[in-house]
Enzyme design. Structure first.
Site, PDB file in Angstrom:
ATOM      1  N   GLN A 159      64.055  24.267  -1.851  1.00 53.01           N
ATOM      2  CA  GLN A 159      65.033  25.157  -2.074  1.00 53.01           C
ATOM      3  C   GLN A 159      66.386  25.075  -1.817  1.00 53.01           C
ATOM      4  OE1 GLN A 159      64.414  28.398  -3.781  1.00 53.01           O
ATOM      5  NE2 GLN A 159      66.630  28.316  -3.931  1.00 53.01           N
TER       6      GLN A 159
ATOM      7  N   CYS B 209      67.481  32.984  -3.295  1.00 49.09           N
ATOM      8  CA  CYS B 209      66.371  31.844  -3.846  1.00 49.09           C
ATOM      9  C   CYS B 209      65.381  32.530  -4.712  1.00 49.09           C
ATOM     10  CB  CYS B 209      65.714  31.476  -2.333  1.00 49.09           C
ATOM     11  SG  CYS B 209      65.013  32.915  -1.476  1.00 49.09           S
TER      12      CYS B 209
ATOM     13  N   ARG C 187      66.023  23.939  -9.212  1.00 48.47           N
ATOM     14  CA  ARG C 187      64.722  23.665  -8.354  1.00 48.47           C
ATOM     15  C   ARG C 187      64.105  22.365  -9.366  1.00 48.47           C
ATOM     16  NH1 ARG C 187      62.303  27.261  -5.241  1.00 48.47           N
ATOM     17  NH2 ARG C 187      61.212  25.557  -4.739  1.00 48.47           N
TER      18      ARG C 187
ATOM     19  N   HIS D 113      62.187  25.897   3.971  1.00 44.70           N
ATOM     20  CA  HIS D 113      61.947  25.834   2.601  1.00 44.70           C
ATOM     21  C   HIS D 113      63.045  24.694   2.006  1.00 44.70           C
ATOM     22  CE1 HIS D 113      60.740  26.781  -1.287  1.00 44.70           C
ATOM     23  NE2 HIS D 113      61.168  28.026  -1.636  1.00 44.70           N
TER      24      HIS D 113
ATOM     25  N   ARG E 147      52.383  24.515   0.269  1.00 41.52           N
ATOM     26  CA  ARG E 147      53.056  25.836   0.612  1.00 41.52           C
ATOM     27  C   ARG E 147      51.761  26.581   1.585  1.00 41.52           C
ATOM     28  NH1 ARG E 147      56.188  30.391  -2.853  1.00 41.52           N
ATOM     29  NH2 ARG E 147      57.700  28.804  -2.598  1.00 41.52           N
TER      30      ARG E 147
ATOM     31  N   ASP F  72      68.310  36.549   0.963  1.00 42.76           N
ATOM     32  CA  ASP F  72      67.063  36.397   0.698  1.00 42.76           C
ATOM     33  C   ASP F  72      66.162  37.803   1.182  1.00 42.76           C
ATOM     34  OD1 ASP F  72      64.395  35.557   0.146  1.00 42.76           O
ATOM     35  OD2 ASP F  72      64.162  34.128   1.929  1.00 42.76           O
TER      36      ASP F  72
HETATM   37  N1  NVA Z   1      61.633  33.824   2.750  1.00 43.10           N
HETATM   38  C1  NVA Z   1      60.884  34.259   1.491  1.00 43.10           C
HETATM   39  C2  NVA Z   1      61.148  33.097   0.452  1.00 43.10           C
HETATM   40  C3  NVA Z   1      60.473  33.116  -0.793  1.00 43.10           C
HETATM   41  C4  NVA Z   1      60.791  31.964  -1.835  1.00 43.10           C
HETATM   42  C5  NVA Z   1      59.420  33.969   1.765  1.00 43.10           C
HETATM   43  O1  NVA Z   1      59.152  33.425   2.518  1.00 43.10           O
HETATM   44  O2  NVA Z   1      58.497  34.791   1.221  1.00 43.10           O
HETATM   45  N1   CP Z   2      62.266  30.494  -4.592  1.00 40.72           N
HETATM   46  C1   CP Z   2      61.008  30.134  -4.499  1.00 40.72           C
HETATM   47  O1   CP Z   2      60.550  29.290  -3.754  1.00 40.72           O
HETATM   48  O2   CP Z   2      60.275  30.970  -5.388  1.00 40.72           O
HETATM   49  P1   CP Z   2      58.714  31.108  -5.564  1.00 40.72           P
HETATM   50  O3   CP Z   2      58.128  31.726  -4.387  1.00 40.72           O
HETATM   51  O4   CP Z   2      58.753  31.813  -6.933  1.00 40.72           O
HETATM   52  O5   CP Z   2      58.090  29.626  -5.676  1.00 40.72           O
END
Ligand code: NVA
Ligand code: CP
Length: 306
Positions: free
Chosen positions: A132, A263, A291, A129, A102, A223
């Site tokens: 997800q 998400c 997930r 993502h 990540r 989101d």
């Molecule tokens: N779009 C959000 C998703 C978090 C799971 C982010 O990147 O922070």
């Molecule tokens: N939806 C998702 O990826 O959640 P986290 O950021 O908690 O992993």
């Protein structure tokens, strides 16, 4: 069993429609416990951003397969002291069987994958993502059966989740509408990739009109309005994104049987109201659970579990 052995999953565009269908089928079998797979391998989690769901679901998935997990927080490795990605990748490759990363730039993930021979999974970048959206598709399939011909409307920021939804919907034959304020469009290269997958067989609409986009749809999705790394912009975005909130009025425009997805984590009162996220059409907790099942299927497939 899908045949993804040894591959990377950096983008949903790395998968064919058939491979997505097979992964969802494998996830369904694992979830129902009709199928049990073993794989005594080691997964490394290299996360440069916060995570609850992705971190825990990958960890539990690997444990349930009989494998192990090492949480490689960049702050306690040499990554935070500037060791080049190319070097870290070639070293971790010698210890681990698979990596979930990540990070911010998609290019960093791609460099990592180029230098590591083991499979590398995108556990969220600024661009995509994919894990997800595989869980989202499983959730939609559980609610409606056949995915093909359904319509999903995403309202909010044209971010990583929106980009992966464009690709995911195109791969399974779903129509997708993205309703965003001007200047917050999804990535233009990803939109073209989705159009290439769809080849005119499904609707791909990018619009400013959330109400028109929500009319009669099967799935409403949102989101956060400011993603990780955009925290400083969050307060400026509030008035811009207000017309893109999922509330009772917007949900009332969708099909009566429509489901609502997010998400998570959610900001109640911003992109979604308390009433909607806690309402009967919200499937966000099933979506979060999925997930685990989809990532177990993905790990099993990439590692050739038996
Ligand atoms: N779009 C959000 C998703 C978090 C799971 C982010 O990147 O922070
Ligand atoms: N939806 C998702 O990826 O959640 P986290 O950021 O908690 O992993």
């Amino acid at each position: 069993m899908t045949a993804l052995s040894g591959r990377d999953l950096l983008s949903l565009n790395d998968l064919s429609p058939q491979e997505v269908r097979e992964l969802l089928e494998l996830a369904t079998q694992l979830k129902s416990q009709k199928l049990k797979l073993r794989c005594e391998k080691v997964l490394g989690l290299l996360f440069s951003k916060a995570s609850t769901r992705t971190r825990v679901s990958f960890t539990v998935a690997m444990y349930q397969l009989g494998g192990q997990v090492i949480d490689l927080n960049p702050n306690v490795t040499q990554v935070s002291r500037g060791e080049p990605v190319q070097d870290t990748a070639r070293v971790l490759d010698r210890y681990l069987d698979i990596l979930a990363i990540r990070t911010f730039a998609q290019e960093e993930l791609e460099t990592f994958a180029n230098y590591a021979r083991v499979p590398v999974i995108n556990a969220l970048t600024d661009l995509e993502h994919p894990c997800q959206v595989l869980a989202d598709l499983l959730t939609i399939q559980e609610c409606f059966g056949d995915l093909s011909g359904l319509t999903l409307t995403y309202v909010g920021d044209g971010n990583n989740v929106a980009n992966s939804l464009l690709l995911g919907c195109a791969l399974v034959g779903m129509n997708v509408r993205i309703a965003i304020p001007n200047g917050y469009e999804p990535n233009s290269v990803v939109v073209e990739q989705a159009r290439a997958i769809s080849a005119g067989k499904t609707e791909i609409l990018i619009t400013n009109d959330a109400k028109a986009a929500a009319k009669g749809v099967n799935v409403l999705y949102t989101d956060v309005w400011a993603s990780m790394g955009q925290e400083e912009e969050a307060s400026n975005r509030l008035p811009i994104f207000q017309p893109y909130q999922i509330n009772d009025a917007l949900l009332g425009l969708a099909d009566k049987q429509a489901i609502v997805l997010h998400c998570l984590p959610a900001h109640r009162g911003e992109e979604i109201t308390e009433e909607v996220i806690e309402g009967s059409q919200s499937k966000v907790w099933d979506q979060a659970e999925n997930r685990l099942h989809v990532q177990k299927a993905l790990l099993a497939s990439l590692l050739g579990a038996k």
